[in-house]
Design a protein around this motif. Structure first.
Motif, PDB file in Angstrom:
ATOM      1  N   ASP A 161       0.883  -1.151   0.000  1.00  0.00           N
ATOM      2  CA  ASP A 161       0.000   0.000   0.000  1.00  0.00           C
ATOM      3  C   ASP A 161       0.927   1.208   0.000  1.00  0.00           C
ATOM      4  O   ASP A 161       1.766   1.346   0.881  1.00  0.00           O
ATOM      5  N   TYR A 162       0.788   2.077  -0.995  1.00  0.00           N
ATOM      6  CA  TYR A 162       1.764   3.133  -1.161  1.00  0.00           C
ATOM      7  C   TYR A 162       1.066   4.358  -1.712  1.00  0.00           C
ATOM      8  O   TYR A 162       0.339   4.287  -2.702  1.00  0.00           O
ATOM      9  N   ASN A 163       1.255   5.507  -1.030  1.00  0.00           N
ATOM     10  CA  ASN A 163       0.602   6.724  -1.520  1.00  0.00           C
ATOM     11  C   ASN A 163       1.603   7.796  -1.954  1.00  0.00           C
ATOM     12  O   ASN A 163       1.282   8.978  -1.991  1.00  0.00           O
ATOM     13  N   LEU A 164       2.819   7.394  -2.232  1.00  0.00           N
ATOM     14  CA  LEU A 164       3.862   8.282  -2.765  1.00  0.00           C
ATOM     15  C   LEU A 164       4.610   9.050  -1.683  1.00  0.00           C
ATOM     16  O   LEU A 164       5.800   9.240  -1.786  1.00  0.00           O
ATOM     17  N   LEU A 221      -7.390   4.621 -17.852  1.00  0.00           N
ATOM     18  CA  LEU A 221      -8.043   5.676 -17.073  1.00  0.00           C
ATOM     19  C   LEU A 221      -8.237   5.224 -15.640  1.00  0.00           C
ATOM     20  O   LEU A 221      -8.055   5.999 -14.701  1.00  0.00           O
ATOM     21  N   PHE A 222      -8.607   3.959 -15.490  1.00  0.00           N
ATOM     22  CA  PHE A 222      -8.794   3.400 -14.150  1.00  0.00           C
ATOM     23  C   PHE A 222      -7.470   3.471 -13.377  1.00  0.00           C
ATOM     24  O   PHE A 222      -7.440   3.877 -12.217  1.00  0.00           O
ATOM     25  N   VAL A 223      -6.368   3.093 -14.038  1.00  0.00           N
ATOM     26  CA  VAL A 223      -5.052   3.156 -13.389  1.00  0.00           C
ATOM     27  C   VAL A 223      -4.716   4.598 -13.036  1.00  0.00           C
ATOM     28  O   VAL A 223      -4.271   4.903 -11.933  1.00  0.00           O
ATOM     29  N   TYR A 224      -4.953   5.493 -13.973  1.00  0.00           N
ATOM     30  CA  TYR A 224      -4.647   6.909 -13.761  1.00  0.00           C
ATOM     31  C   TYR A 224      -5.386   7.445 -12.538  1.00  0.00           C
ATOM     32  O   TYR A 224      -4.795   8.075 -11.668  1.00  0.00           O
ATOM     33  N   LYS A 225      -6.678   7.153 -12.471  1.00  0.00           N
ATOM     34  CA  LYS A 225      -7.470   7.676 -11.359  1.00  0.00           C
ATOM     35  C   LYS A 225      -7.074   7.015 -10.034  1.00  0.00           C
ATOM     36  O   LYS A 225      -6.958   7.678  -9.009  1.00  0.00           O
ATOM     37  N   PHE A 245      -3.335   8.433  -9.313  1.00  0.00           N
ATOM     38  CA  PHE A 245      -3.016   9.848  -9.204  1.00  0.00           C
ATOM     39  C   PHE A 245      -4.148  10.699  -8.660  1.00  0.00           C
ATOM     40  O   PHE A 245      -3.929  11.826  -8.256  1.00  0.00           O
ATOM     41  N   GLU A 246      -5.374  10.163  -8.643  1.00  0.00           N
ATOM     42  CA  GLU A 246      -6.445  10.925  -8.000  1.00  0.00           C
ATOM     43  C   GLU A 246      -6.733  10.367  -6.615  1.00  0.00           C
ATOM     44  O   GLU A 246      -7.043  11.109  -5.700  1.00  0.00           O
ATOM     45  N   ASN A 247      -6.601   9.043  -6.457  1.00  0.00           N
ATOM     46  CA  ASN A 247      -6.865   8.443  -5.154  1.00  0.00           C
ATOM     47  C   ASN A 247      -5.589   8.041  -4.420  1.00  0.00           C
ATOM     48  O   ASN A 247      -5.663   7.498  -3.331  1.00  0.00           O
ATOM     49  N   ALA A 248      -4.425   8.297  -5.027  1.00  0.00           N
ATOM     50  CA  ALA A 248      -3.120   8.012  -4.415  1.00  0.00           C
ATOM     51  C   ALA A 248      -2.964   6.561  -3.968  1.00  0.00           C
ATOM     52  O   ALA A 248      -2.372   6.277  -2.940  1.00  0.00           O
ATOM     53  N   ARG A 249      -3.547   5.635  -4.724  1.00  0.00           N
ATOM     54  CA  ARG A 249      -3.379   4.210  -4.438  1.00  0.00           C
ATOM     55  C   ARG A 249      -2.368   3.623  -5.419  1.00  0.00           C
ATOM     56  O   ARG A 249      -2.741   2.957  -6.384  1.00  0.00           O
ATOM     57  N   TRP A 266       1.809  10.958 -19.995  1.00  0.00           N
ATOM     58  CA  TRP A 266       3.019  11.290 -19.224  1.00  0.00           C
ATOM     59  C   TRP A 266       3.134  12.792 -18.978  1.00  0.00           C
ATOM     60  O   TRP A 266       3.344  13.218 -17.833  1.00  0.00           O
ATOM     61  N   PRO A 267       2.975  13.639 -20.017  1.00  0.00           N
ATOM     62  CA  PRO A 267       3.016  15.085 -19.760  1.00  0.00           C
ATOM     63  C   PRO A 267       1.918  15.551 -18.807  1.00  0.00           C
ATOM     64  O   PRO A 267       2.098  16.522 -18.077  1.00  0.00           O
ATOM     65  N   LEU A 268       0.800  14.857 -18.791  1.00  0.00           N
ATOM     66  CA  LEU A 268      -0.265  15.213 -17.856  1.00  0.00           C
ATOM     67  C   LEU A 268       0.197  14.947 -16.422  1.00  0.00           C
ATOM     68  O   LEU A 268      -0.132  15.679 -15.495  1.00  0.00           O
ATOM     69  N   LEU A 269       1.023  13.922 -16.250  1.00  0.00           N
ATOM     70  CA  LEU A 269       1.502  13.571 -14.910  1.00  0.00           C
ATOM     71  C   LEU A 269       2.612  14.495 -14.443  1.00  0.00           C
ATOM     72  O   LEU A 269       2.618  14.954 -13.314  1.00  0.00           O
ATOM     73  N   VAL A 270       3.574  14.770 -15.330  1.00  0.00           N
ATOM     74  CA  VAL A 270       4.760  15.496 -14.865  1.00  0.00           C
ATOM     75  C   VAL A 270       4.826  16.945 -15.345  1.00  0.00           C
ATOM     76  O   VAL A 270       5.771  17.653 -15.015  1.00  0.00           O
ATOM     77  N   GLY A 271       3.811  17.379 -16.116  1.00  0.00           N
ATOM     78  CA  GLY A 271       3.853  18.765 -16.569  1.00  0.00           C
ATOM     79  C   GLY A 271       2.462  19.360 -16.631  1.00  0.00           C
ATOM     80  O   GLY A 271       2.078  19.957 -17.629  1.00  0.00           O
TER      81      GLY A 271
END
Lengths: 310, 275
Positions: free
Chosen positions: A68-71, A268-272, A275-279, B209-214
């Motif tokens: 479990d990692y939130n950065l 999109l699921f991975v992205y959210k 990077f949105e839920n920090a999971r 990637w640019p959305l993440l880091v820029g």
């Protein structure tokens, strides 16, 4: 594998000792740099970048998938909990379904259309180069720009509805948005496979077709019994690339439907999740599953296409 | 007789299909030139009543579009130059030298070709975050500084450069770097051009990637900026501006493609060929 053959070039010691470059070589040897060392050093920038930004993250994704990692805080070991979560998460299953629909819906028609068009465009008729170009143009365009344009094309009063005299509100519900995405993506991607199929057709000797013709084979028979089997390696590559490209989709979903749940594909699921839920751990677990799925699909495809060669 | 008929049919059908394909672009271009009130008119009118050329200035005056554009050019050119340099040097190294471990490293690089880069974005982002490169050009450029495809392509191409040519250069006293720059690179300039074109076009299209880091305004590239502009202009009033912005955004790669078609096609078939 020919690409991996060891093609060691001559070592400096084997060069004629009477050559005029001797002085230079001795100087290099003086500071301890033999030719091969310099040669190895030339690969260093690429290898360092590659190790840091490709190999390390690739290994790390497996490691993080059991944490479990939130950065910002330290990763906490959770065993297979991330995978267990995904096994029962309906949103993840929905995303899998959307991805499957998108990959098959887009790349099935795109491949068939490309194969048929390649037949039609594979001719020396004057002006065909220009016609090909019409189909290639979308390949050279960026996904986001294309999606911005297609938002207007798919608007209720946009080009598509008016051209077909239909009244569909494409981007407002999941049942139509996924089809809008597919229509746009076929338009964007077809030309890519057309390029590959045309290259494949060019590699087939025209003599074979002539011989078949003389034997009385019609154009459909020649296509089915001659062209198609000879194109099998190209078709295999196209199928593999289609799956990989389909799994990579992100921009069209984000721009066309604002990244809403309607068309949430895996990326999109991975992205959210990440990077949105920090999971980060949970997102890594998805990446691991994707990795496995893609590998399996690729192997199956390559095998299926190879078997019929024999 | 029937062969001619078949040919005429084939040409007309494919031309018709092609025209339907590009009609989307014609529609977008004309929409960019219409007054906002006309863009989504029913029934569809292709031509604007007046050509509003000033619509093409709107992205620049209403949004930081120029900034996004400049960012994209800077990132695209830097990434392309870096790739050409690192991949050519590595390709030369893997092709023409016999040091130990060379093939092992090359095989590892090859093995990653099948993996879409999206799969590693989470740990890659974590790494870039720790390096303090989020919202920086370093984060946008450096991780994309080399490519397995490029290394493979350059090694394959340099394999065909005759060893005698290299020996001749060495006999003339040229060092390895000098041999690479003035003997090898000119011989493989066609694959280098295909590589450069391919990397630039891929990078120009890069969005996630640019959305993440820029994602901040100062570092947004065109895809990120365009997507943000789109989200802020969903009404039909913004359509001409968005069409103009989208057309301007796809212009560089479209022009590159039209002028270097053959290289582009080579790039696509080579990417596919090595899979």
């Amino acid at each position: 594998m020919a690409i991996l053959s060891n093609r060691t070039s001559e070592r400096s010691a084997e060069v004629d000792p009477a050559d005029p470059g001797r002085r230079g070589r001795r100087r290099r040897r003086g500071i301890g740099l033999s030719r091969d060392v310099i040669g190895a050093l030339l690969a260093v920038p690429a290898v360092v970048l590659f190790a840091a930004f490709a190999v390390y993250p690739m290994l790390r994704v497996f490691y993080l998938s059991v944490f479990d990692y939130n950065l910002t805080s330290d990763p906490e070991f959770v065993g297979l909990a991330n995978f267990a979560f995904l096994a029962t998460d309906s949103r993840f299953h929905e995303a899998l379904g959307q991805t499957g629909f998108y990959v098959l819906g887009t790349y099935g028609p795109a491949l068939i259309l490309a194969l048929v068009l390649a037949q039609a465009l594979h001719t020396k008729t004057r002006g065909m180069g220009l016609v090909r170009l019409l189909y290639f143009v979308p390949v050279a365009m960026s996904w986001v720009a294309v999606s911005v344009i297609w938002r207007v094309v798919l608007h209720p009063d946009g080009l598509l509805n008016q051209a077909l005299s239909i009244d569909v509100n494409w981007l407002t519900s999941s049942s139509t948005a996924r089809w809008g995405l597919v229509i746009m993506s076929v338009w964007k991607e077809m030309g890519f496979f057309l390029i590959l199929f045309l290259a494949g057709l060019q590699a087939i000797s025209p003599d074979l077709h002539e011989a078949a013709s003389l034997d009385g084979a019609g154009s459909f028979r020649r296509f089915w019994h001659l062209t198609l089997p000879l194109l099998r390696p190209v078709t295999a590559v196209c199928a593999v690339m289609a799956v990989i490209r389909g799994f990579q989709a992100f921009s069209p979903q984000v721009v066309l439907t604002g990244g809403s749940f309607e068309t949430e594909v895996i990326n999109l699921f991975v992205y959210k999740t990440a990077f949105e839920n920090a999971r980060m751990g949970r997102a890594s677990a998805v990446a691991v599953l994707m990795f496995g799925a893609l590998l399996l699909l690729t192997l199956i495809q390559l095998r299926a296409f190879r078997r019929r060669d024999r | 007789m029937s062969a001619t008929l078949g040919r005429v049919l084939r040409v007309s059908l494919t031309t018709l299909g092609g025209l339907i394909f590009v009609s989307v672009l014609v529609y977008a271009t004309l929409s960019a030139l219409k007054p906002a009130s006309e863009v989504l008119a029913v029934p569809l009118s292709w031509l604007p009543s007046t050509f509003e050329w000033s619509n093409f200035a709107l992205p620049f005056t209403e949004t930081p579009f120029a900034r996004y554009y400049l960012n994209s050019v800077v990132v695209g050119v830097s990434v392309t130059v870096l790739n050409v340099v690192t991949c050519t040097a590595a390709g030369y190294s893997f092709s023409k030298f016999g040091y130990r471990g060379r093939n092992a490293v090359f095989v590892i690089i090859l093995a990653t070709l099948m993996v879409p880069v999206e799969i590693i974005y989470v740990p890659l982002y974590a790494l870039v975050f720790q390096l303090g490169w989020v919202n920086s050009f370093a984060g946008l450029i450096i991780p994309a500084g080399t490519s397995a495809f490029g290394i493979f392509l350059m090694r394959q191409s340099i394999d065909s450069v005759p060893d005698e040519l290299l020996e001749a250069a060495r006999l003339d006293g040229a060092g390895e770097l000098r041999t690479l720059v003035s003997i090898v690179a000119p011989v493989v300039r066609a694959p280098i051009a295909a590589l450069a074109l391919f990397i630039f076009m891929t990078n120009w299209d890069s969005h996630l990637w640019p959305l993440l880091v820029g994602a901040d305004d100062a570092h947004r590239t065109l895809p990120v900026g365009l997507a943000a502009m789109q989200a802020n202009n969903l009404g039909s009033a913004g359509v001409p501006m968005m069409m103009a912005a989208a057309l301007l955004a796809l212009l560089p790669t479209l022009l590159l493609f039209l002028s270097l078609q053959r290289r582009f096609v080579e790039g696509v078939t080579m990417t596919a060929g090595m899979r």
